[in-house]
Structure formats: structure tokens, C-alpha cells
Design an enzyme around this catalytic site. Structure first.
Site, PDB file in Angstrom:
ATOM      1  N   ASP A 194       0.853  -1.186   0.000  1.00  0.00           N
ATOM      2  CA  ASP A 194       0.000   0.000   0.000  1.00  0.00           C
ATOM      3  C   ASP A 194       0.892   1.240   0.000  1.00  0.00           C
ATOM      4  OD1 ASP A 194      -2.313   1.470   0.013  1.00  0.00           O
ATOM      5  OD2 ASP A 194      -2.776   1.135   2.126  1.00  0.00           O
ATOM      6  N   GLU A 250      -6.265   5.063  -8.951  1.00  0.00           N
ATOM      7  CA  GLU A 250      -7.567   5.574  -8.498  1.00  0.00           C
ATOM      8  C   GLU A 250      -8.101   6.710  -9.361  1.00  0.00           C
ATOM      9  OE1 GLU A 250      -9.782   6.448  -4.251  1.00  0.00           O
ATOM     10  OE2 GLU A 250      -7.827   5.490  -4.405  1.00  0.00           O
ATOM     11  N   LYS A 304      -9.388   2.021  -9.518  1.00  0.00           N
ATOM     12  CA  LYS A 304      -9.876   2.145  -8.142  1.00  0.00           C
ATOM     13  C   LYS A 304     -10.977   3.205  -8.077  1.00  0.00           C
ATOM     14  CE  LYS A 304      -7.395   1.841  -3.768  1.00  0.00           C
ATOM     15  NZ  LYS A 304      -6.172   2.280  -3.065  1.00  0.00           N
ATOM     16  N   THR A 310     -13.139   0.741  -3.599  1.00  0.00           N
ATOM     17  CA  THR A 310     -12.443   1.108  -2.381  1.00  0.00           C
ATOM     18  C   THR A 310     -13.359   1.901  -1.445  1.00  0.00           C
ATOM     19  OG1 THR A 310     -10.389   2.089  -1.558  1.00  0.00           O
ATOM     20  CG2 THR A 310     -11.526   3.246  -3.357  1.00  0.00           C
ATOM     21  N   PHE A 327     -12.034  -1.265   4.383  1.00  0.00           N
ATOM     22  CA  PHE A 327     -11.054  -0.517   5.167  1.00  0.00           C
ATOM     23  C   PHE A 327     -11.119  -0.913   6.641  1.00  0.00           C
ATOM     24  CE2 PHE A 327      -9.511   3.421   2.732  1.00  0.00           C
ATOM     25  CZ  PHE A 327      -9.386   2.701   1.573  1.00  0.00           C
TER      26      PHE A 327
END
Length: 316
Positions: A16, A94, A130, A154, A176
Site C-alpha cells: 500500500d 484511483e 480504483k 475502495t 477498510f
């Protein structure tokens, strides 16, 4: 054997970060980025030539987007390409968080990013677009998946979000873990959230078991970890995207790491079902944590995107 090596035996480990040096060090299968990570990466000395080249490229592009927007897209793709030179698997790039409530604009941005990767010689099979798990974002993913553009949904905090993503045929979701824990710690600071009592761990475990019990192909990738205990409690999950700091802690730790999630043992008390827009919005309305954290996540990513744009403007 380190705990990181043990984890790799049962889970695909994803980095990440956008930091090339950290990716080289930890050798993940995949990597994920987001506007916040791209902003941090863009400040690293190793990326300054890339920033300049991206601005020069954008100055020669003529489309409906502004020079700065084109430059930001180029930076995200260029960093993705750099990472793909190191890892064997996938990169997640993203979409601008400010498009989170606009299905058509999200689809258009995703197609643009995929074309930019193609122009750089990278096939779409190595890219995950994303997108925030809003209703509009999930519908964009439905369209994109039908075109062969794979999506990573996400900012996922709620079970109905997960159901809608799977029903839309999303390739992967990123629930998350740590941000769920943050909310509960702020709400009830004296409660015990260790190990399997962690509300983020509970959420991901429920989603994983529901997916496997009902045959969904959507990959579950736990994200946003606050400590290695959360990672260990989800050992066996399809994928886990982990910060370099926590990867280093797992790499230096030895000991047993029992598998916690296993598709062969998956069971869900909830019947397989779809979620309408009205049901989705009501479920989010009834879940204060999910509503607040989704909105907060979108705001944070949008703010970092705007900060990156401001810094690029100063370089012109």
C-alpha cells in the site's frame, strides 16, 4: 520463517504505497496507490524527473481536460508503470475522488487511464481502476467490468456496499479495516477491540465468508491497517494491502501465524441477495460509521488531489 513469509503462503500480499524503494524491499505481488499516496510519492526525489516529463507531456495534449488534470493523470499512470516494472502482478490506480457521485464521468476517467496505460505498453489485465464504493461508483464498475476494465471498489465500510459490489461483478473490493476501528475507538474508547474483537476485522471476515459461501468471484482485499494484529486476524484473506511500516514489522517478527480465513470453511447466515439503490442508500443511512467514513475518505482523497494540482501549477 517470518510472519510475513507465513502470510504470503496463504494470502497475496500487496504493498500500500507508491514508494519504489519500499516496493523493491518488500517484494509484494501487487501494489495499490491512491491520491494521498501519489501526493507523497510525487514529493520523493526519485520521481522529480517523472513530474517534469508529465508536465511536458500534458502541455502537448489537447482534450477536454485541463493541463493540470492531464498532468495528474499522467503522473498516476507513470508511477503505476514504474511500479509494474518491479512487481509481477497488478497496480491499482484511483479515479479522481471528486467524481465519486458521477457514474458517467467515472467511466470516462477510467477509460482514459486504461488508454494511457495502453499507450505506455501496459495491458489492461495488469490494471485495477480504483473507484469509491458509492452507488454511482459501483454502477460505473458494472459498466467497466462489462468492457473488460477491472475495478477495485475502495472506501468500503458496510456489508450492503460489499453485496452491491459483488452483484455488479467487481473484480476486487477494498474494505477498510483500520478506519472502521478508528470510528469505534472514537465512539467507545474504553471497549476492547483487540484481535478478533476488532470491528474492522469482524466486517471483513463477514464479507469474506459471505462471498465464499455464495460463490462470488469478487476478490476481498483488506486495507487500511492500523497494526499487525489486524493483519494477523485476517490471515488467509484473498489479498491484504499493507503499508511498508507494517510489512517491515511482519518481516522482522517470527512465530506461528494461524490461518483465520479459509474458503473451504466459509459459512454465511445471510442468504445470497441483491441490493437495490433504495436498499443501498437506506443501509448506508442506518450505518453512521459507514456514512461518515465514506464521506471522510472521499474528502481526504479529494483534498490531496487538489493539493497535488496546486503544487503542479506552481511548477509551470
Amino acid at each position: 520463517m517470518s510472519k510475513l513469509d507465513a502470510l504470503r503462503a496463504m494470502t497475496v500480499v500487496v504493498a500500500d504505497t507508491g514508494d519504489i524503494d519500499a516496493i523493491r524491499q518488500h517484494k509484494p505481488q501487487d501494489a495499490t496507490t491512491n491520491p494521498s499516496l501519489i501526493l507523497k510519492a510525487a514529493e520523493l526525489p526519485a520521481y522529480q524527473d517523472l513530474i517534469r516529463h508529465s508536465l511536458q507531456w500534458a502541455q502537448g495534449i489537447h482534450n477536454s481536460d485541463s493541463l493540470i488534470v492531464n498532468a495528474c493523470d499522467k503522473i498516476a499512470v507513470a508511477i503505476g508503470c514504474e511500479i509494474l516494472n518491479i512487481i509481477p502482478g497488478l497496480i491499482s490506480t484511483e479515479v479522481d475522488a471528486r467524481l465519486s457521485f458521477d457514474t458517467a464521468a467515472t467511466v470516462a476517467k477510467a477509460r482514459k487511464l486504461i488508454q494511457m496505460y495502453a499507450d505506455a505498453g501496459i495491458g489492461r489485465e495488469r490494471i485495477l481502476i480504483k473507484i469509491a464504493s458509492t452507488w454511482e461508483g459501483i454502477q460505473a464498475a458494472r459498466i467497466l467490468e462489462q468492457e473488460g476494465i477491472h475495478c477495485n471498489l475502495t472506501l468500503l465500510f458496510n456489508f450492503s456496499q460489499a453485496v452491491a459490489c459483488a452483484e455488479a461483478g467487481a473484480t476486487l473490493i477494498s474494505p477498510f479495516v483500520g478506519r472502521i476501528l478508528d470510528w469505534y475507538k472514537a465512539s467507545k474508547p474504553d471497549a476492547d477491540y483487540s484481535g478478533k474483537a476488532d470491528p474492522g476485522v469482524i466486517s471483513v471476515s463477514q464479507i469474506y465468508n459471505h462471498y465464499k459461501a455464495h460463490g462470488y468471484k469478487t476478490v476481498v482485499m483488506g486495507a487500511s491497517f492500523r497494526n499487525t494484529g489486524e493483519v494477523e486476524a485476517l490471515a488467509g484473506c484473498d489479498k491484504l494491502t499493507i503499508s511498508p511500516e507494517l510489512l517491515a514489522q511482519l518481516s522482522s517478527a517470527n512465530g506461528d501465524l494461524p490461518q483465520q480465513l479459509n474458503p473451504a470453511q466459509a459459512h454465511s447466515d445471510i442468504a445470497k441477495h441483491s441490493v437495490s439503490e433504495a436498499q443501498f442508500r437506506w443501509a448506508m443511512n442506518e450505518d453512521a460509521m459507514a456514512t461518515e467514513k465514506l464521506a471522510d475518505g472521499i474528502r481526504r482523497f479529494a483534498a490531496d488531489q487538489q493539493l497535488l494540482e496546486q503544487r503542479l501549477s506552481q511548477l509551470l
